[in-house]
Design an enzyme around this catalytic site. Structure first.
Site, PDB file in Angstrom:
ATOM      1  CB  CYS A 251      -0.944   0.009   1.193  1.00  0.00           C
ATOM      2  SG  CYS A 251      -1.730  -1.586   1.533  1.00  0.00           S
ATOM      3  N   PRO A 254       1.972   7.461  -1.659  1.00  0.00           N
ATOM      4  CG  PRO A 254       2.388   9.735  -1.228  1.00  0.00           C
ATOM      5  CD  PRO A 254       1.693   8.521  -0.665  1.00  0.00           C
ATOM      6  N   GLY A 255       4.670   6.860  -1.904  1.00  0.00           N
ATOM      7  CA  GLY A 255       6.039   6.385  -1.980  1.00  0.00           C
ATOM      8  C   GLY A 255       7.020   7.013  -1.020  1.00  0.00           C
ATOM      9  N   GLY A 256       6.558   7.858  -0.108  1.00  0.00           N
ATOM     10  CA  GLY A 256       7.475   8.529   0.809  1.00  0.00           C
ATOM     11  C   GLY A 256       8.253   7.557   1.677  1.00  0.00           C
ATOM     12  CE  LYS A 257       4.355   5.685   6.372  1.00  0.00           C
ATOM     13  NZ  LYS A 257       3.439   6.446   5.477  1.00  0.00           N
ATOM     14  CG  ASP A 301      -5.773  -6.902  -3.159  1.00  0.00           C
ATOM     15  OD1 ASP A 301      -5.346  -6.290  -2.166  1.00  0.00           O
ATOM     16  OD2 ASP A 301      -6.870  -7.487  -3.181  1.00  0.00           O
ATOM     17  CG  ASP A 319       1.673   3.291   5.135  1.00  0.00           C
ATOM     18  OD1 ASP A 319       0.984   3.515   6.152  1.00  0.00           O
ATOM     19  OD2 ASP A 319       2.043   4.181   4.356  1.00  0.00           O
ATOM     20  CB  CYS A 372      -1.933   8.117   8.954  1.00  0.00           C
ATOM     21  SG  CYS A 372      -3.011   7.853   7.526  1.00  0.00           S
TER      22      CYS A 372
END
Length: 438
Positions: A251, A254-257, A301, A319, A372
């Site tokens: 999941c 947008p790819g920050g982690k 998925d 996440d 979050c």
């Protein structure tokens, strides 16, 4: 069409629970002149941040509610109220422009109605507020179900959480440690006359005194820094990354982690991101490209194994999709989009993704479960449900100077001028069933 009319059209699908602000605002911004984009953003974010309070006002002041097909007028009226109560625009201009927008929405018959309500609010604000001050939605500026749930879940913290949700969030950066040190970047910000200070919990975090356009940030286009809340930056350290590991981020958009993981340990044997939606997966690719990082992005998925090649992972970050109740101040449309009945289906999805990811983890490997959210139903209770039936799963207490220790995992609440609300749990897989445990 004036900015108020476009703002009303932007907010209408959100009031109808058919779209998010991220989706609709980009459409609205494309329809206004560049000089008016700031105003449009302020109108939309400000109205949604105050949505429960404004809805309480409209319910009180209207003799009968607007029909479903008139939600653009509901949006327009709340926009007008927000301007009167929170913006510095002169009242005559706020009311005049808002009323004129009725014509542009092809509903000129509503001009008198909106004009009368707004002028009454202008005249009688003190008395109206006194009448509504004991209404929870008006007082705390949150939907009633959310107030009740937070009061039940966090009897000592619920008012603090509600208050923080109503504030403007800070702008925090993550410094790309492969390209520069945090101290170097702070010096460059100082030279650019951008006031900033080091984060408290992440060694790569820098918080700005005031938000600014990323184009003003030194080396942003070259990948020296990314915008990321400090709480979200904690996942990379929890994973305990080492060279030659295979790492999975589910999941991931947008790819920050994911990008932080690769920055933290550039000698991974593989970094793989799984994202369900193709459009969101493209955001991951864009971030990787800007930061000049390598990772494999798979559109699939995370609750399925159809995409998996059978090679287990040393580290997994889940996440999980959630209510986003810890980041309401960044995404104020959550106040209107989320419902209490959303939480159980979300918790079931979270557990399914956790169970599926666990099967891909090597014995001895570590898994970090993150959301979050500030609702235990999506956090510690999901982990508890998982541990009851997974004999080879070992739960590890997280020793840290952030958040609150829970029976399972650690919970962060949104902080004044600090990080967002977040949850983390750390699990490892026993080397063999014989030495496993909970």
């Amino acid at each position: 069409m004036n900015s108020r009319a476009i703002a009303a059209q932007t907010l209408t699908p959100i009031l109808l629970q058919k779209a998010s602000l991220n989706t609709e605002l980009s459409k609205g911004l494309s329809r206004v002149a560049e000089r008016d984009r700031g105003l449009l953003q302020q109108l939309c974010y400000g109205t949604l941040r105050n949505l429960p309070r404004l809805q309480a006002l409209t319910d009180h002041m209207l003799k009968k509610p607007f029909k479903k097909q008139e939600q653009d007028l509901q949006a327009l009226l709340m926009l007008g109220m927000y301007q009167l109560l929170e913006m510095r625009t002169p009242a005559h201009a706020s009311i005049g422009e808002t009323v004129e927008a009725c014509v542009q929405l092809n509903k000129p018959w509503a001009k008198g109605l909106l004009n009368g309500v707004l002028r009454r609010l202008q005249r009688e604000q003190e008395d109206i507020f006194a009448t509504l001050e004991n209404e929870p939605e008006f007082r705390f500026n949150h939907p009633a179900w959310m107030i009740d749930k937070l009061r039940h879940n966090w009897p000592h913290h619920w008012e603090f959480i509600l208050d923080q949700n109503n504030q403007q969030p800070p702008m925090t950066l993550r410094i790309n440690q492969q390209r520069c040190t945090r101290d170097q970047y702070l010096d460059w910000l100082d030279e650019a006359e951008i006031d900033a200070f080091p984060g408290e919990h992440s060694q790569q975090a820098v918080q700005l005194d005031e938000a600014c356009d990323v184009d003003l940030l030194p080396g942003f286009d070259e990948g020296l820094a990314s915008v990321q809340d400090e709480a979200a930056q904690l996942s990379a350290d929890l994973l305990d990354l080492q060279p030659n590991q295979r790492v999975l981020d589910t999941c991931a958009a947008p790819g920050g982690k994911l990008c932080h993981i690769v920055e933290q340990e550039p000698q991974l044997s593989a970094a793989i991101a799984v994202e369900l939606e193709g459009k969101r997966a493209s955001r991951i690719e864009e971030n990787l490209q800007r930061l000049q990082l390598d990772a494999e992005v798979i559109v699939a998925d995370a609750a399925s194994q159809e995409w998996w090649d059978g090679q287990p992972f040393d580290r997994i970050l889940i996440d999980a999709p959630c209510s986003a109740s810890g980041v309401i101040r960044r995404h104020p449309d959550i106040k209107g989009l989320r419902r209490n009945e959303d939480l159980k289906p979300l918790a079931d999805i979270q557990l399914a993704i956790l169970k599926n990811g666990w099967q891909m983890l090597k014995p001895g490997g570590k898994l970090v479960y993150a959301t979050c959210s500030v609702f235990p139903q999506e956090n510690e209770r999901v982990v508890e449900r998982f541990l009851k039936h997974q004999e080879d799963a070992i739960h590890h207490d997280i020793e840290a100077n952030w958040g609150q220790a829970r029976p399972f995992g650690r919970q962060l609440f949104p902080q004044p001028d600090g990080h967002d609300g977040f949850y983390y749990a750390l699990l490892s897989k026993a080397e063999s069933p014989d030495n496993g445990g909970k």
